[in-house]
Design a protein around this motif. Structure first.
Motif, PDB file in Angstrom:
ATOM      1  N   UNK A 185      14.441   2.644  -1.344  1.00  0.00           N
ATOM      2  CA  UNK A 185      13.446   2.486  -0.276  1.00  0.00           C
ATOM      3  C   UNK A 185      12.018   2.398  -0.808  1.00  0.00           C
ATOM      4  N   UNK A 186      11.802   2.865  -2.019  1.00  0.00           N
ATOM      5  CA  UNK A 186      10.475   2.837  -2.648  1.00  0.00           C
ATOM      6  C   UNK A 186       9.403   3.427  -1.728  1.00  0.00           C
ATOM      7  N   UNK A 187       9.678   4.635  -1.255  1.00  0.00           N
ATOM      8  CA  UNK A 187       8.756   5.324  -0.355  1.00  0.00           C
ATOM      9  C   UNK A 187       7.743   6.154  -1.124  1.00  0.00           C
ATOM     10  N   UNK A 234       0.830  -1.193   0.000  1.00  0.00           N
ATOM     11  CA  UNK A 234       0.000   0.000   0.000  1.00  0.00           C
ATOM     12  C   UNK A 234       0.869   1.248   0.000  1.00  0.00           C
ATOM     13  N   UNK A 235       0.396   2.293   0.653  1.00  0.00           N
ATOM     14  CA  UNK A 235       1.090   3.583   0.704  1.00  0.00           C
ATOM     15  C   UNK A 235       2.196   3.483   1.744  1.00  0.00           C
ATOM     16  N   UNK A 236       3.447   3.608   1.316  1.00  0.00           N
ATOM     17  CA  UNK A 236       4.614   3.364   2.165  1.00  0.00           C
ATOM     18  C   UNK A 236       5.158   4.668   2.751  1.00  0.00           C
ATOM     19  N   UNK A 237       5.148   4.741   4.103  1.00  0.00           N
ATOM     20  CA  UNK A 237       5.594   5.942   4.809  1.00  0.00           C
ATOM     21  C   UNK A 237       6.697   5.565   5.802  1.00  0.00           C
ATOM     22  N   UNK A 238       7.869   6.172   5.633  1.00  0.00           N
ATOM     23  CA  UNK A 238       8.955   5.997   6.596  1.00  0.00           C
ATOM     24  C   UNK A 238       8.675   6.910   7.782  1.00  0.00           C
TER      25      UNK A 238
END
Length: 122
Positions: A36-38, A18-22
């Motif tokens: 990181x594909x953020x 889904x939506x990737x958040x660091x």
């Protein structure tokens, strides 16, 4: 509203993330930003430097860390942003760099988001 999952940023991105958040204040060691594909790096969602240093990723300090971190998050713009994303996205993936998968800020964030949105952190 979708669900909220947590994952180490060192794990490969998956199509169902889904939506990737660091949610780390400091960029994780050894990872190139492109790798990181953020979707978003929300530094402000991470614990303050002071709190992070007090915790030091020592498991027995986690309850005190979680309590203090919750206070930091209360009413913060970063939490509001995550609540909005969790409501809008099918799935929200909170990424963290810590080695300990049970005692880190993403665990606390997932719980807080679940409580705020009435999903129990799932």
């Amino acid at each position: 509203m979708g669900n909220v999952v947590i994952k180490r940023v060192y794990e490969a991105a998956a199509s169902d993330d889904g939506y990737r958040v660091l949610v780390d204040r400091i960029w994780p060691r050894g990872i190139k930003k492109d790798d990181a594909e953020l979707d978003l790096w929300l530094k402000e969602a991470g614990p303050s430097d002071e709190l992070r240093k007090q915790f030091g990723h020592v498991a027995k300090k986690f309850p005190a860390f979680a309590k203090a971190y919750r206070k930091e998050l209360d009413g913060s713009e970063a939490l509001e942003k995550l609540l909005s994303l969790a409501s809008d996205k099918e799935r929200l993936c909170l990424l963290y760099g810590a080695k300990d998968e049970e005692h880190n800020q993403a665990v606390v964030l997932r719980s807080v988001i679940g409580e705020q949105l009435g999903t129990g952190g799932a």
